[in-house]
Design a protein around this motif. Sequence first.
Motif, short mmCIF file in Angstrom:
data_model
loop_
_atom_site.label_atom_id
_atom_site.label_comp_id
_atom_site.label_asym_id
_atom_site.label_seq_id
_atom_site.Cartn_x
_atom_site.Cartn_y
_atom_site.Cartn_z
N SER A 269 1.04 -1.25 0.04
CA SER A 269 0.07 0.27 0.15
C SER A 269 1.02 1.60 0.47
O SER A 269 0.06 1.91 -0.92
CB SER A 269 -0.75 0.29 1.27
N VAL A 270 2.09 1.22 0.92
CA VAL A 270 2.61 2.91 1.30
C VAL A 270 3.37 2.41 -0.03
O VAL A 270 3.93 3.59 -0.51
CB VAL A 270 3.60 2.83 1.91
N ILE A 271 3.86 1.80 -1.51
CA ILE A 271 4.92 1.62 -2.33
C ILE A 271 3.92 2.94 -3.29
O ILE A 271 4.59 3.19 -3.80
CB ILE A 271 5.59 0.10 -2.37
N PHE A 272 2.68 1.67 -3.44
CA PHE A 272 1.79 2.49 -4.50
C PHE A 272 1.25 3.80 -4.68
O PHE A 272 1.41 4.31 -4.91
CB PHE A 272 0.85 1.63 -4.69
N LEU B 271 -6.32 -0.09 -5.32
CA LEU B 271 -7.40 1.78 -4.76
C LEU B 271 -6.24 1.91 -3.89
O LEU B 271 -6.25 3.47 -4.16
CB LEU B 271 -7.90 0.38 -3.55
N ALA B 272 -4.80 1.48 -4.00
CA ALA B 272 -3.27 1.94 -3.33
C ALA B 272 -3.09 2.72 -4.56
O ALA B 272 -2.58 4.33 -4.63
CB ALA B 272 -2.55 1.40 -2.63
N LEU B 273 -2.77 2.79 -6.13
CA LEU B 273 -2.68 3.45 -7.00
C LEU B 273 -3.33 4.15 -7.18
O LEU B 273 -3.25 5.68 -7.37
CB LEU B 273 -2.83 2.12 -8.39
N SER B 274 -4.77 4.00 -6.93
CA SER B 274 -6.14 5.27 -7.13
C SER B 274 -6.00 5.98 -5.87
O SER B 274 -5.71 7.34 -5.97
CB SER B 274 -7.14 4.78 -7.14
N ALA B 275 -4.93 5.88 -4.84
CA ALA B 275 -5.28 7.00 -4.12
C ALA B 275 -3.88 7.12 -4.58
O ALA B 275 -3.95 9.02 -4.38
CB ALA B 275 -4.74 6.29 -2.78
N ALA B 276 -2.64 7.14 -4.57
CA ALA B 276 -2.38 8.63 -5.17
C ALA B 276 -2.38 9.15 -6.45
O ALA B 276 -1.98 10.48 -6.22
CB ALA B 276 -0.67 7.36 -6.16
N PHE B 277 -3.04 8.30 -6.69
CA PHE B 277 -3.81 9.46 -8.28
C PHE B 277 -4.35 10.79 -7.62
O PHE B 277 -4.02 11.78 -8.04
CB PHE B 277 -4.23 8.98 -9.27
N PHE B 278 -5.14 9.77 -6.65
CA PHE B 278 -5.98 11.18 -6.34
C PHE B 278 -5.35 12.48 -4.81
O PHE B 278 -5.89 13.62 -5.29
CB PHE B 278 -7.31 10.65 -5.75
N ALA B 279 -4.20 12.02 -4.69
CA ALA B 279 -3.71 12.67 -3.91
C ALA B 279 -2.37 14.01 -4.50
O ALA B 279 -2.99 14.63 -4.87
CB ALA B 279 -2.88 11.79 -3.14
#
Length: 299
Positions: A93-96, A151-159
């Motif tokens: 999660s944290v890496i993505f 989900l983590a990858l999508s979270a990175a995009f929204f960040a």
Amino acid sequence: MDSKKKIYILLTIGLFFLSLAGILIKLAEAPPLITAFYRMLFSVLILTPFFLLKYRSKIRYFLDYRPVVVGFLLAIHFILWISSIQYTDISNSVIFVALQPLFTIILEYFFAREDLQKGAVIGIIMAVLGSVIISIGDFYQLGDKLFGNFLALSAAFFAAAYLFIGRGVRKKLDYFPYLYILYSYATVFLGIGAYLFKIPFTGYGVKNYFIFLALALGPTLVGHSILNYSVRFLSTSVVSLFVLGEPIITTTLAWLLLKEEVMLTTILGGVFILGGIYLASVYNYHQQQKDKKLQGVKN
């Protein structure tokens, strides 16, 4: 000890507190929406007296539509990231989520017409390869870890999206009032989400409320505050690259405290991803410095 060493020590402390977020979220026994809501709510409640005392005149910026949009994107980021930890390893999660700087570079290329340098392209390719390596390692759990990785990858995009869109507002506002307004709107949207999905706001036990408070005090207020304080003395690129240590610290803590096994594919893929982010960030920084020098010559 000189001032620069003190800043690096302070930055290390901030990075440690940031790295606790994944551990605390894993320990929480509450729906992701509730964890995100109380993290933001407690942060806002703690910041409110200071905002009213020093920045009351900035309250008019609550009427600007842009903080509303950015607050919504931040709320989505928190929901996706906290949800991802329920489905995949903390390390994954944290890496993505660390891919956020690459998404920012891509958004700048498409919407701000900033050049995509060769080094940035190589960095993006490395990060994609790293993501594939991690996903291959998780393929045996197709419906579980891969969904969490997504989900983590999508979270990175929204960040990246909330940081990119928020740049215009930050030029008008000091950092603190901007952050306060942003957190306030994120809290409102998270609260609305919990209400619409009929998730109860109470009944989670003392332990969980302490975790929510710890998330607000540690990663959110102490971690992010130190990071943004450091930018006054160090370049943004140096601080951004320093933050690449967060996945390493979080993964180590998860292994030590939660006995979470770290797969070889996660380590290998993580090396590619963090290396790609480092390469892209460094090239992007050098290009920005060149552009500033050219602008100075023209003027």
